[in-house]
Design an enzyme around this catalytic site. Structure first.
Site, PDB file in Angstrom:
ATOM      1  CB  SER A 276      -0.884  -0.002   1.246  1.00 12.63           C
ATOM      2  OG  SER A 276      -1.319   1.311   1.538  1.00 12.63           O
ATOM      3  CE  LYS A 282      -4.065  -3.814   3.470  1.00 11.06           C
ATOM      4  NZ  LYS A 282      -4.908  -2.743   2.938  1.00 11.06           N
TER       5      LYS A 282
END
Ligand code: ARG
Length: 456
Positions: A276, A282
């Site tokens: 991300s 992420k």
């Protein structure tokens, strides 16, 4: 100059030209167009339209055109409306006036349908091998992960323990049906429209059986009106790709779920996940989200072509030109997606502990009922007793394997002290050994069957 300018004195409006031209997409059929023309030159030679020398001249010219395409040396001109026009224009530049004889007895209507079918016959094997590769990856996983247990779900609720290998292979068989559909479709693609002219057939003495064989078709089309407007094969192709997209989407949705922290069954390799731009922690399963998302696009392509076809009067209508962008897009979508999914599953890490942790003893409630069935209790009664055990455990805040023997016997007199032997997920799995079941011995048979299918 376009192929049809004879009757016109004015020029086509530039925007109308843009709308009408199909070269931007039909140039993908360049090779097929040339091959079709070579076969046509020989067919009209046999019909007495061309001398042997003329036919040889045309074929030599077409060879040169083909070589230019293969070397990336072919130069399109502004006036090339479509691939057929471009090839014929270049041929005339190379061989002179005799080039003008090639289109005798032929129309772009039978020509385009022929080119498109040839293109599809050339490319069905490409799609098939991409599907086969994902199937192979699934079999490789089934072998590598053999023996690992996971929760099987219905309604996305924990249902019964299964082998992970069994789960991988469930997707293999869905893809197998797609491969079979492609093979079946190819029979209907291999029907030759060439020799049907614009709509009514050709007045020259063309041996269409011979022409069909020369181009690798099974037979010539039996009705010229149908032949120039039949796009069933394109719609069928789009159905197969939409169906396959749906299979990939369902598989991908599972992969997205199983790679979440909540499930944690699999971890994707860095090569097949993304980060991300905002949240440093992420690791996103984009490839599988796209595997899910592309299904919508593929379904749209099918729906679009069906809608285009449904109101068409016989025979050829320009609407039919919409067939190619749809088919090419579906082909490109799957041939990009399939290898990514295959390698993403080849490179992921399985977390057997997390799958184990998902095996709640309540998932053995069916086995608990089967235990009573083995003691000759009718299944309905056994099902109800096992259900009561689940409810009693929930009420006591414990699991069904922790209930006392007294509790069990109060629920049904058929329960004996051996009831605890039911609470063994491995045993539950290995009992399901009939053909197609999840027991290791049945899954071994299945793996062999899958490998055989791939080899054939
Ligand atoms: N580009 C056209 C197509 O894809 C070729 C056939 C044109 N035929 C015609 N009568 N204008 O359908």
């Amino acid at each position: 100059m376009s192929l049809w300018s004879g009757r016109f004195s004015g020029k086509l409006d530039p925007q109308a030209w843009l709308l009408n031209a199909s070269l931007p997409f039909d140039q993908r059929m360049a090779e097929q167009d040339v091959r079709g023309s070579m076969a046509w030159a020989k067919a009209i030679e046999a019909a007495g339209v061309l001398t042997a020398a003329e036919s040889a001249e045309l074929c030599a010219g077409l060879e040169k055109v083909l070589a230019e395409f293969q070397q990336g040396a072919f130069v399109f001109q502004e006036e090339d409306e479509d691939i057929h026009t471009a090839v014929e224009r270049r041929l005339k530049e190379l061989v002179g006036a005799v080039g003008g004889k090639l289109h005798t007895g032929r129309s772009r209507n039978d020509q385009v349908a022929t080119d498109f079918r040839l293109w599809m016959l050339d490319h069905l094997p490409v799609l098939k091998s991409a599907l086969r590769d994902l199937q192979s990856a699934l079999v490789e996983r089934a072998e590598a992960d053999f023996g690992l247990l996971m929760p099987g779900y219905t309604h996305l609720q924990r249902a019964q323990p299964i082998l992970l290998s069994h789960w991988w292979l469930s997707h293999f068989w869905a893809l197998q049906r797609d491969v079979e559909r492609l093979a079946d479709l190819s029979k209907r693609v291999a029907v030759l429209p060439l020799g049907c002219g614009a709509l009514a057939g050709t007045p020259f003495n063309i041996d269409r059986d011979k022409l069909a064989a020369a181009l690798g078709f099974l037979s010539p089309s039996p009705n010229s009106l149908d032949a120039v407007s039949d796009r069933d094969f394109a719609a069928e192709f789009l159905f197969v790709t939409a169906m396959s997209g749906t299979h990939l989407s369902r598989f991908s949705e599972n992969m997205v779920l199983f790679t979440t922290a909540e499930f944690g069954f699999f971890e994707l390799s860095d090569a097949y996940s993304t980060g991300s731009s905002l949240m440093p922690q992420k690791k996103n399963p984009d490839m599988f989200e796209l595997g899910r998302g592309k299904a919508g696009t593929l379904l749209g392509l099918l729906t679009g072509l069906m809608a285009t076809l449904k109101g068409l009067p016989s025979t050829y209508d320009k609407d039919l030109q919409e067939d190619k962008p749809a088919v090419f897009a579906a082909f490109d979508t799957l041939t990009v997606l399939l290898p990514v999914l295959a390698n993403a599953i080849r490179t992921l890490k399985v977390n057997p502990q997390r799958m184990r942790a998902g095996l709640d003893p309540a998932m053995l409630a069916t086995d608990l009922a089967d235990y009573l069935v083995e003691k000759n209790v009718p299944f309905r009664e056994a099902h109800s007793a096992a259900g009561k055990a689940v409810a009693a455990a929930a009420e006591l805040g414990t699991s069904i394997e922790a209930l006392s023997l007294e509790t069990y016997q109060s629920l049904h007199p058929g329960f004996g002290s051996d009831v605890y032997s039911v609470f063994d997920a491995e045993k539950s799995v290995s009992r399901r050994k009939s053909f197609g079941g999840t027991a290791p011995e049945a899954v071994k048979v299945q793996i062999e069957k899958a490998k055989k299918v791939i080899r054939e």
